[in-house]
Structure formats: structure tokens, C-alpha cells
Write a protein that holds these residues in place. Structure first.
Motif, PDB file in Angstrom:
ATOM      1  N   LEU A  24       0.909  -1.402   0.344  1.00  0.00           N
ATOM      2  CA  LEU A  24      -0.152  -0.132   0.047  1.00  0.00           C
ATOM      3  C   LEU A  24       1.264   1.570  -0.141  1.00  0.00           C
ATOM      4  N   PRO A  25       0.633   2.484  -0.660  1.00  0.00           N
ATOM      5  CA  PRO A  25       1.543   3.426  -0.557  1.00  0.00           C
ATOM      6  C   PRO A  25       1.181   4.010   1.038  1.00  0.00           C
TER       7      PRO A  25
ATOM      8  N   SER B  27      -0.570   0.983   9.221  1.00  0.00           N
ATOM      9  CA  SER B  27      -1.299   0.416   8.231  1.00  0.00           C
ATOM     10  C   SER B  27      -2.368  -0.352   8.894  1.00  0.00           C
TER      11      SER B  27
ATOM     12  N   ASP C 182      -5.076   2.672   9.884  1.00  0.00           N
ATOM     13  CA  ASP C 182      -5.733   2.654   9.040  1.00  0.00           C
ATOM     14  C   ASP C 182      -6.552   1.922   8.117  1.00  0.00           C
TER      15      ASP C 182
ATOM     16  N   ARG D  84       6.114   0.645   9.298  1.00  0.00           N
ATOM     17  CA  ARG D  84       4.080   0.848   8.821  1.00  0.00           C
ATOM     18  C   ARG D  84       3.550   0.082   9.608  1.00  0.00           C
TER      19      ARG D  84
ATOM     20  N   GLU E  42       3.608  -5.674   3.442  1.00  0.00           N
ATOM     21  CA  GLU E  42       3.959  -3.643   4.154  1.00  0.00           C
ATOM     22  C   GLU E  42       5.551  -4.035   5.235  1.00  0.00           C
TER      23      GLU E  42
ATOM     24  N   ARG F  56      -2.988   5.629   1.667  1.00  0.00           N
ATOM     25  CA  ARG F  56      -3.115   4.669   1.949  1.00  0.00           C
ATOM     26  C   ARG F  56      -4.559   4.217   1.951  1.00  0.00           C
ATOM     27  N   ARG F  57      -5.697   5.156   2.224  1.00  0.00           N
ATOM     28  CA  ARG F  57      -6.783   5.233   2.832  1.00  0.00           C
ATOM     29  C   ARG F  57      -7.708   5.780   1.898  1.00  0.00           C
TER      30      ARG F  57
ATOM     31  N   SER G 212      -0.207   8.546   4.903  1.00  0.00           N
ATOM     32  CA  SER G 212      -2.139   7.752   5.275  1.00  0.00           C
ATOM     33  C   SER G 212      -3.043   8.125   4.424  1.00  0.00           C
TER      34      SER G 212
END
Length: 280
Positions: free
Chosen positions: A129-130, A162, A165, A158, A154, A136-137, A133
């Protein structure tokens, strides 16, 4: 012929035979691969092929295969071509109409799914994921409606953020965090997204390579048996009022306007919310 070969720690006799017969082995770390080759008495030359050397080496490897050489591509751990530059080499080999086959080894994402105890009949692998935040969301919001288990890589630093989120965007789902799967010190922790986020926030970053598995949305019959207030209260702890309402509506199957209206009421009663903007 280019042949991707899996985890060097759990290698098959067929893969060893390919490594012996190959003209060259492209590997993430020549030192790691050389340990295996030495133990098995294999003298095949090696070439470093990773994120930094990939652009330089791909053309040479493709030219070698085109000239009739057999090239084996290996990874230090896990299955090659998953989140590494090996897929670019295979893609260029296919575009050049060169033969490619695979001898996959252990796969951390699939092992994590199997050990999680979460539904495995349908799943989506989302890679990394990015790191930020907000992005990512946004990415998670696009996956919230998928009726499937979600699998992510991941970075250890993070994990807590993560998971937090994920709890905010995906709602109260069951999940599992797997560490160092298919390796010597593998470990897996199961629980709700919120509980796992709290654990890693308190315990600090885990060591090693991490896979997160998140269960699919709970099946609800028009909200039957769903504790709307409890779900909204939990979601509002991590998300804006609008995002919390959207997440809970997806999880419950209830009309979004009804859920948003109740979220507004809870916010007025003093529940934490980051914004109270009008429903779009």
C-alpha cells in the motif's frame, strides 16, 4: 529459456537440476545464492539481478536467451516476480517471443492466507500500500467493497499505522499479521484490525518481512444483527464522520443516508469525529 525459481531455502530436486543445467543464474544477492550452489556442488555462474541492476542487466540477459542460453532467475526468499523486478524480465522475454517457464517455490502471501483462518475461496493481493496515510486510506477505500480476503505486503515500521488505517476504512474485520513466513522464524498473530493495530502500536515494529491478511466484509442481511452504534463509535475513533459512515454502510448493508444520519447524532452526543461535513 528463462526460468524463475522460488525460495532457495526450500528448493526442489527439479529446481536444483535446472540450476545445474543453466548457463547463468540471475539472483537478488549472489552471496545468498552462492551458499546454496556451493552446498549442492553447482558451479553455474551468477549475475546480480535486483531493483538497481535490473535496467542494466535485462538487455544482456534477453540477448543471452535469444542466442540460445538458458537463464535461471532466483529469489532469496519467496516466489520470484512478486514485488521484484523479475516480472519485467519475463515480460520482455515474452515480448521477444522467447520461451519462459516457472518452478515456483513457497509463497508468503498464500501461506499467510492459509494460516490466517480467513476465507480463502476469493482473495485479492494488493502488494504494498502507499506509505503515506492519506494515499493509503484512499487505496483502501477502493478495496472496501470487495467480497474477498485482502492480502498486503507491508514494511515493519508501518505495520501499526497501516492496521490503524485499515480499521478506520475497512471497519471491524478480522485479520492476521504474518512475519517471516516460509523462513526460520515465522510468526503469525490473529485478531481484529483494531486489536492488532493497538498491539503493534504498543509493542513496536516487528522484525522481518510482513504480510497482512484482512477478512472480507461481514455478510449482513440489511443490517440484521448489526450493532450500528458500536460500529460507528469504533470507526469514528479513526476516521472522519463521512468516511466512517461510508465504511460502516458498506460493512452493514444499511442505507448510507441512514448510517450517516446516525453518525451525525453520535457526533452531536460527543463521539469524536474529525469533520461533520454534509453528505455528498
Amino acid at each position: 529459456m528463462a526460468t524463475p525459481i522460488g525460495n532457495l531455502g526450500d528448493i526442489s530436486r527439479r529446481a536444483l537440476d535446472v540450476l545445474r543445467r543453466a548457463d547463468r543464474i540471475a539472483c537478488e544477492d549472489t552471496r545468498v545464492t552462492r551458499k546454496l550452489l556451493s552446498a549442492e556442488g553447482i558451479a553455474t555462474p551468477t549475475t546480480a539481478y535486483h531493483d538497481h541492476s535490473g535496467p542494466r542487466e535485462r538487455g544482456r540477459l534477453i540477448d543471452a536467451v535469444a542466442a540460445g542460453a538458458a537463464i535461471a532467475v532466483v529469489s532469496d526468499a519467496g516466489t520470484p516476480l512478486v514485488s521484484d523486478p523479475g516480472f519485467k524480465l519475463v515480460r520482455e522475454a515474452i515480448e521477444a517471443d522467447l520461451p519462459v517457464t516457472a518452478l515456483p517455490g513457497p509463497s508468503a502471501p498464500l501461506v499467510a492466507l492459509l494460516l490466517s483462518g480467513l476465507p480463502s475461496d476469493r482473495f485479492f493481493f494488493g502488494g504494498f500500500l502507499p506509505p503515506k496515510s492519506a494515499a493509503r486510506r484512499q487505496a483502501l477505500q477502493g478495496l472496501a467493497g470487495l467480497d474477498a480476503s485482502l492480502i498486503f505486503f507491508e514494511g515493519a515500521s508501518r505495520v501499526a499505522a497501516s492496521l490503524s488505517d485499515m480499521a478506520a476504512v475497512l471497519g471491524p474485520r478480522e485479520a492476521a499479521v504474518a512475519r517471516e513466513l516460509t523462513k526460520l522464524h515465522e510468526e503469525l498473530r490473529r485478531g481484529s484490525l483494531a486489536d492488532l493495530a493497538a498491539h503493534y502500536e504498543a509493542a513496536g515494529p516487528p522484525r522481518g518481512e510482513i504480510v497482512i491478511v484482512v477478512g472480507p466484509p461481514a455478510v449482513q442481511q440489511a443490517g440484521e444483527g448489526f450493532d450500528l452504534d458500536a460500529a460507528l463509535t469504533q470507526a469514528l475513533q479513526h476516521a472522519s464522520l463521512r468516511d466512517a459512515a461510508a465504511t460502516v454502510a458498506t460493512a452493514s448493508g444499511l442505507p448510507r443516508r441512514r448510517v450517516y444520519a446516525r453518525a451525525l447524532e453520535l457526533a452531536k452526543e460527543g463521539e469524536p469525529a474529525k469533520d461533520c461535513g454534509a453528505e455528498e
